[in-house]
Design an enzyme around this catalytic site. Structure first.
Site, PDB file in Angstrom:
ATOM      1  N   HIS A   7      93.706  54.053 -93.834  1.00 23.95           N
ATOM      2  CA  HIS A   7      94.830  54.820 -94.369  1.00 23.95           C
ATOM      3  C   HIS A   7      94.574  56.321 -94.313  1.00 23.95           C
ATOM      4  O   HIS A   7      95.482  57.100 -93.996  1.00 23.95           O
ATOM      5  CB  HIS A   7      95.125  54.405 -95.813  1.00 23.95           C
ATOM      6  CG  HIS A   7      95.491  52.962 -95.952  1.00 23.95           C
ATOM      7  ND1 HIS A   7      95.603  52.327 -97.170  1.00 23.95           N
ATOM      8  CD2 HIS A   7      95.782  52.009 -95.016  1.00 23.95           C
ATOM      9  CE1 HIS A   7      95.936  51.053 -96.985  1.00 23.95           C
ATOM     10  NE2 HIS A   7      96.036  50.838 -95.686  1.00 23.95           N
ATOM     11  N   HIS A  57      93.512  44.784 -87.686  1.00 23.35           N
ATOM     12  CA  HIS A  57      92.358  45.658 -87.466  1.00 23.35           C
ATOM     13  C   HIS A  57      91.440  45.128 -86.364  1.00 23.35           C
ATOM     14  O   HIS A  57      90.983  45.885 -85.505  1.00 23.35           O
ATOM     15  CB  HIS A  57      91.553  45.799 -88.761  1.00 23.35           C
ATOM     16  CG  HIS A  57      92.343  46.317 -89.915  1.00 23.35           C
ATOM     17  ND1 HIS A  57      92.963  47.549 -89.914  1.00 23.35           N
ATOM     18  CD2 HIS A  57      92.625  45.772 -91.124  1.00 23.35           C
ATOM     19  CE1 HIS A  57      93.575  47.734 -91.061  1.00 23.35           C
ATOM     20  NE2 HIS A  57      93.388  46.674 -91.812  1.00 23.35           N
TER      21      HIS A  57
END
Length: 307
Positions: free
Chosen positions: A78, A262
């Site tokens: 993030h 991911h």
């Protein structure tokens, strides 16, 4: 030209998986420095960890990077997305624990603070990775692809059994402030059943319904509901930008993710760098730099998400 932030900015919060309160400060850095983390709580080993694709050691539920001495930092995606989306190419991130604070589960707080402090232009040109031919990785139903494009475009498709999410598809060009306006406030999400299972295993100790979108079948459990009707797929795009930033240079290419995450994005970068004919490193002229992630961000964009 390359950018860094004008002055240091500090965040304090709890790590999603560790449940530990940490203090993290993003500092300005010189041209060509890149993005590095430094664990200020580590004194007996090398405390510097590069934010780079080949330092990724775990992609289960987050992205973790680790140096040769075993010092790691988790859940970096993030803040990495925020740096890229605001046009920051160089920074030192000091942190006194093993995991980046989750805050509200999005990049919003990072973006607002970075933009409020402003950027400083450095005396060095930006170099970008230009994708020359398609590169793909597949695992089961998941697929991730990079292909040629004159700007970074991210396209994502997700498909979940829970009716509150279902099938969602979205694509965006990442220049002209798109990340700030469209993606940065989109929170991580999970199913109630997955939360129960992970907590039974001692995971997500720092998670709550205020730091993620929690769904249970047709119901959104999180108070206040969704920030966007398609918030889950937007968050997947946010994660993808953060993970792609580990390439070490902005990407000029089209990323397409189908039920990816991911792990798939990191495998895609490894496949890309394993084939030197699939990319080239180019020095950006003004027109090319204007198409990079973070280009064109305005204070109006900041005001829109601060409201």
């Amino acid at each position: 030209m390359q950018n860094t932030i004008k002055s240091s900015v500090t965040f304090t919060g709890t790590g999603l998986h560790s449940g530990r309160v940490v203090r993290m400060t993003i500092h300005p850095a010189s041209a060509e420095y890149g993005i590095w983390f430094r664990r200020t709580d580590v004194e007996d080993r090398d405390a510097f960890v590069p934010a780079r694709w080949d330092a990724v050691t775990d992609t289960r539920l987050n992205t973790r990077i680790e140096n040769a001495d075993g010092v790691s930092v988790s859940t970096i995606e993030h803040v990495m997305a925020a740096l890229a989306g605001c046009g920051v190419h160089n920074a030192l991130i000091e942190i006194d624990g093993p995991e980046v604070p989750l805050l509200d589960g999005s990049s919003k707080a990072f973006v607002l603070s970075i933009l409020s402090h402003g950027l400083r232009r450095l005396d060095a040109p930006v170099r970008a990775l230009r994708i020359l031919k398609p590169v793909s990785v597949r695992q089961g139903d998941a697929l991730a692809t990079l292909m040629p494009s004159d700007a970074l475009r991210i396209e994502f498709h997700i498909d979940f059994e829970d009716a509150a999410i279902g099938q969602q598809t979205k694509g965006l060009n990442m220049s002209n402030g798109a990340f700030v306006r469209e993606l940065c406030d989109s929170r991580t999400f999970c199913r109630q059943a997955d939360i129960d299972a992970m907590r039974a295993r001692g995971l997500i100790a720092g998670g709550s319904v205020t730091s993620a979108v929690v769904v249970d079948g047709e119901k959104v459990v999180t108070p206040g509901g969704l920030r966007h009707a398609d918030e889950p797929v937007r968050h997947k795009m946010l994660d993808a930008l953060g993970d792609l930033t580990l390439a070490g240079a902005p990407i000029l290419g089209r990323y397409v993710g189908h039920r990816a995450g991911h792990a798939m994005t990191n495998k895609l970068l490894r496949a890309l760098f394993a084939d030197p004919t699939a990319y080239e490193l180019v020095e950006c002229d003004a027109a090319m730099a204007a198409r990079l992630p973070g280009a064109g961000v305005s204070q109006a964009d900041r005001a829109a998400i601060a409201a």
